[in-house]
Scaffold this motif. Structure first.
Motif, mmCIF file in Angstrom:
data_model
loop_
_atom_site.group_PDB
_atom_site.id
_atom_site.type_symbol
_atom_site.label_atom_id
_atom_site.label_comp_id
_atom_site.label_asym_id
_atom_site.label_seq_id
_atom_site.Cartn_x
_atom_site.Cartn_y
_atom_site.Cartn_z
ATOM 1 N N LEU A 117 0.883 -1.372 0.056
ATOM 2 C CA LEU A 117 0.157 -0.105 0.090
ATOM 3 C C LEU A 117 1.022 1.152 -0.106
ATOM 4 N N GLN A 118 0.393 2.013 -0.554
ATOM 5 C CA GLN A 118 1.400 3.491 -0.902
ATOM 6 C C GLN A 118 0.821 4.552 0.193
ATOM 7 N N MET A 119 0.543 3.971 1.394
ATOM 8 C CA MET A 119 0.156 4.821 2.627
ATOM 9 C C MET A 119 0.881 5.037 3.766
ATOM 10 N N ALA A 120 1.942 4.001 3.960
ATOM 11 C CA ALA A 120 3.131 4.264 4.946
ATOM 12 C C ALA A 120 4.073 3.321 4.439
ATOM 13 N N TYR A 121 5.431 3.701 4.628
ATOM 14 C CA TYR A 121 6.608 3.216 4.233
ATOM 15 C C TYR A 121 7.488 2.214 5.160
ATOM 16 N N LEU A 122 8.359 1.652 4.453
ATOM 17 C CA LEU A 122 9.193 0.660 5.722
ATOM 18 C C LEU A 122 10.281 1.778 6.258
ATOM 19 N N LYS A 123 10.603 1.459 7.713
ATOM 20 C CA LYS A 123 11.498 2.231 8.292
ATOM 21 C C LYS A 123 12.874 2.186 7.417
ATOM 22 N N THR A 124 13.196 0.889 7.392
ATOM 23 C CA THR A 124 14.622 0.616 6.602
ATOM 24 C C THR A 124 14.155 0.305 5.196
ATOM 25 N N TRP A 125 14.902 0.792 3.943
ATOM 26 C CA TRP A 125 14.674 0.458 2.838
ATOM 27 C C TRP A 125 14.283 -0.951 2.450
ATOM 28 N N SER A 126 13.528 -1.661 1.660
ATOM 29 C CA SER A 126 13.197 -3.071 1.464
ATOM 30 C C SER A 126 14.650 -3.336 0.467
ATOM 31 N N PRO A 127 14.950 -4.528 0.730
ATOM 32 C CA PRO A 127 15.948 -4.904 -0.373
ATOM 33 C C PRO A 127 15.777 -4.796 -1.555
ATOM 34 N N ARG A 128 14.509 -5.097 -2.132
ATOM 35 C CA ARG A 128 14.230 -4.925 -3.553
ATOM 36 C C ARG A 128 14.371 -3.361 -4.012
ATOM 37 N N SER A 129 14.322 -2.383 -3.003
ATOM 38 C CA SER A 129 14.370 -0.853 -3.343
ATOM 39 C C SER A 129 15.814 -0.587 -3.978
ATOM 40 N N LEU A 130 16.791 -1.490 -3.251
ATOM 41 C CA LEU A 130 18.116 -1.031 -3.740
ATOM 42 C C LEU A 130 18.488 -1.383 -5.051
ATOM 43 N N GLN A 131 17.841 -2.156 -5.698
ATOM 44 C CA GLN A 131 18.032 -2.556 -6.984
ATOM 45 C C GLN A 131 17.671 -1.515 -7.981
ATOM 46 N N PRO A 132 18.487 -1.302 -9.127
ATOM 47 C CA PRO A 132 18.196 -0.380 -10.096
ATOM 48 C C PRO A 132 16.654 -0.223 -10.719
ATOM 49 N N LEU A 133 15.942 0.577 -11.020
ATOM 50 C CA LEU A 133 14.829 0.463 -11.724
ATOM 51 C C LEU A 133 15.192 0.056 -13.354
ATOM 52 N N SER A 134 14.229 -0.847 -13.774
ATOM 53 C CA SER A 134 14.373 -1.404 -15.099
ATOM 54 C C SER A 134 13.315 -1.682 -15.905
ATOM 55 N N LEU A 135 13.192 -1.225 -16.840
ATOM 56 C CA LEU A 135 11.630 -1.345 -17.658
ATOM 57 C C LEU A 135 11.847 -2.476 -18.264
ATOM 58 N N ARG A 136 10.757 -3.198 -18.575
ATOM 59 C CA ARG A 136 10.609 -4.702 -19.373
ATOM 60 C C ARG A 136 9.620 -4.365 -20.448
ATOM 61 N N VAL A 137 9.598 -5.100 -21.362
ATOM 62 C CA VAL A 137 8.525 -4.919 -22.539
ATOM 63 C C VAL A 137 7.438 -5.823 -21.767
ATOM 64 N N PRO A 138 6.204 -5.150 -21.888
ATOM 65 C CA PRO A 138 5.126 -5.963 -21.189
ATOM 66 C C PRO A 138 4.741 -7.230 -22.115
ATOM 67 N N ASP A 139 4.224 -8.023 -21.538
ATOM 68 C CA ASP A 139 3.692 -9.356 -22.264
ATOM 69 C C ASP A 139 2.342 -9.135 -22.698
ATOM 70 N N LEU A 140 2.131 -8.710 -24.071
ATOM 71 C CA LEU A 140 1.018 -8.315 -24.478
ATOM 72 C C LEU A 140 0.109 -9.483 -24.923
ATOM 73 N N LEU A 141 -1.143 -9.264 -25.101
ATOM 74 C CA LEU A 141 -1.970 -10.363 -25.626
ATOM 75 C C LEU A 141 -2.518 -10.305 -26.838
ATOM 76 N N LEU A 142 -2.957 -11.431 -27.735
ATOM 77 C CA LEU A 142 -3.610 -11.209 -28.921
ATOM 78 C C LEU A 142 -4.916 -10.980 -29.013
ATOM 79 N N GLY A 143 -5.431 -10.221 -29.926
ATOM 80 C CA GLY A 143 -6.965 -10.132 -29.858
ATOM 81 C C GLY A 143 -7.447 -8.572 -29.318
ATOM 82 N N PRO A 144 -8.507 -8.311 -29.815
ATOM 83 C CA PRO A 144 -9.225 -6.984 -29.267
ATOM 84 C C PRO A 144 -9.588 -6.967 -27.997
#
Ligand SMILES: C[S@@+](CC[C@H](N)C(=O)[O-])C[C@H]1O[C@@H](n2cnc3c(N)ncnc32)[C@H](O)[C@@H]1O
Length: 368
Positions: free
Chosen positions: A150-177
């Motif tokens: 939830l984006q309402m309260a944050y952890l006191k110490t940074w979460s381990p994943r937050s120390l990783q660099p932000l990296s965008l990926r190509v979304p897995d798109l689906l076929l069809g309308p």
């Protein structure tokens, strides 16, 4: 998949079996959130309309539901993602507000969000890639956030994943309308074409998605709003425009009953759980206007925040965790033959041990 309270990751298999069991080729997911359920319905070949009031949810639906993967230039998309990933950080509103005053992301990742989001606006605003790139950025931020979901309260110490660099990926798109609609469900049902199958997963209590996920709302709108409180919530969260009738004990049952009764759909599935304002009997009674009603109940693990516990702003554990499991309910309603067909497909599913098989009430006579 992003972290989202109330997300139906664990029920998606059962819901898509119910849709397949009634031979649905058209479907609607009226409180689509992450679009998880809508994606599964699209994957099995239905034309899906995904509806939600949240701006971020509309963008997710534009990416995964209304975009046909066959119409996307994959090389152009991959190039755009690579180019955004190569940008350096540029401290702006997002860094200052969400990463320095609040602690959603590490400031170095926040500065990259600022640079990437500005560039998406400058280079891709009028391109079909726009919602795909916004989705890619939102998912990338979610992978390195420092929250319990939830984006309402944050952890006191940074979460381990937050120390990783932000990296965008190509979304897995689906076929069809498919179709993405940002709308109030009660309004949407008035104008929507009839569908074979509709899934309703409304908020169940006073916790508003608009404030729980305010960082995503701002990331997508990119409107640098005034803010308040330690989480730097949007000032417009205080206004009436961004309130939902589904977040008030007084108005929620009536609002949901309106949607259930007004939907032009053959089989309707309504989600609720035992922490909802709507009790089991009220749920069944509400669905009875559509014909036969069957109830599936799943013993489930509660969302991650409940597993971690409640903390004050300094990170100190306060209060007690009341319970770690709850019961998720699916009320399946519509013409008797169609409902029983849907249930048969669900009965054939093998549950893999991560999730308990549902118990069922209704049987031959039904509950409605
Ligand atoms: C329980 S969540 C749905 C989760 C979704 N099934 C998933 O798996 O991600 C409820 C959703 O209802 C949306 N919502 C709240 N009020 C609404 C309204 N009046 N009309 C449509 N959607 C609404 C919220 O933004 C939220 O995404």
């Amino acid at each position: 998949m992003i972290k989202y309270i109330g997300s139906k990751r664990r029920l998606v298999q059962a819901i898509s079996a119910l849709a397949a069991g009634c031979g649905a080729t058209t479907a609607a997911d009226l409180f689509t959130g992450t679009t998880r359920v809508a994606q599964e319905l699209k994957r099995q070949g239905a034309f899906v309309t995904a509806v939600d009031t949240a701006t971020y949810s509309e963008v997710l639906a534009q990416c995964y539901i209304s975009t046909d993967a066959a119409a996307v230039d994959n090389a152009e998309l991959a190039d755009a993602v690579a180019s955004l990933n190569s940008l350096g950080g540029r401290r702006g509103y997002f860094t200052e507000v969400f990463c320095e005053r609040a602690r959603y992301l590490r400031p170095e990742n926040g500065a990259r969000v600022d640079a990437i989001r500005d560039t998406i606006e400058e280079r891709h605003r009028d391109s079909p890639l726009y919602p795909l790139l916004l989705t890619s950025l939102l998912e990338a931020a979610d992978r390195v956030d420092s929250t319990t979901g939830l984006q309402m309260a944050y952890l006191k110490t940074w979460s381990p994943r937050s120390l990783q660099p932000l990296s965008l990926r190509v979304p897995d798109l689906l076929l069809g309308p498919g179709r993405a609609l940002r709308a109030d469900a009660a309004q949407a049902v008035k104008t929507m074409d009839p569908v074979d199958f509709a899934y309703l997963d409304p908020p169940y209590n006073q916790h508003r998605y608009f404030t729980n996920y305010h960082v995503w709302e701002t990331l997508i709108r990119w409107d640098a709003p005034d803010h308040y409180g330690i989480a730097c919530k949007r000032a417009d969260a205080k206004g009436a425009d961004n309130r939902s009738r589904f977040n008030s004990r007084r108005t929620m049952p009536g609002a949901l009953a309106e949607v259930v009764a007004g939907l032009k759909a053959t089989v309707v599935v309504v989600s609720c759980n035992d922490e909802s304002w709507l009790g089991r009997d009220e749920l069944v009674e509400m669905c009875a206007c559509r014909g036969h009603v069957e109830l599936l109940e799943f013993d489930s693990k509660r969302y991650v925040g409940a597993q971690i516990g409640i903390h004050d702003p300094s990170g100190r554990k306060v209060g007690k965790i009341s319970h770690l499991r709850n019961v998720e309910r699916l009320a399946v309603c519509g013409p008797r033959r169609a409902v029983l067909g849907a249930l048969e497909a669900c009965d054939r599913l093998s549950f893999d041990g991560r999730e308990t098989a549902p118990s069922r009430s209704g049987g031959e006579e039904g509950l409605g």
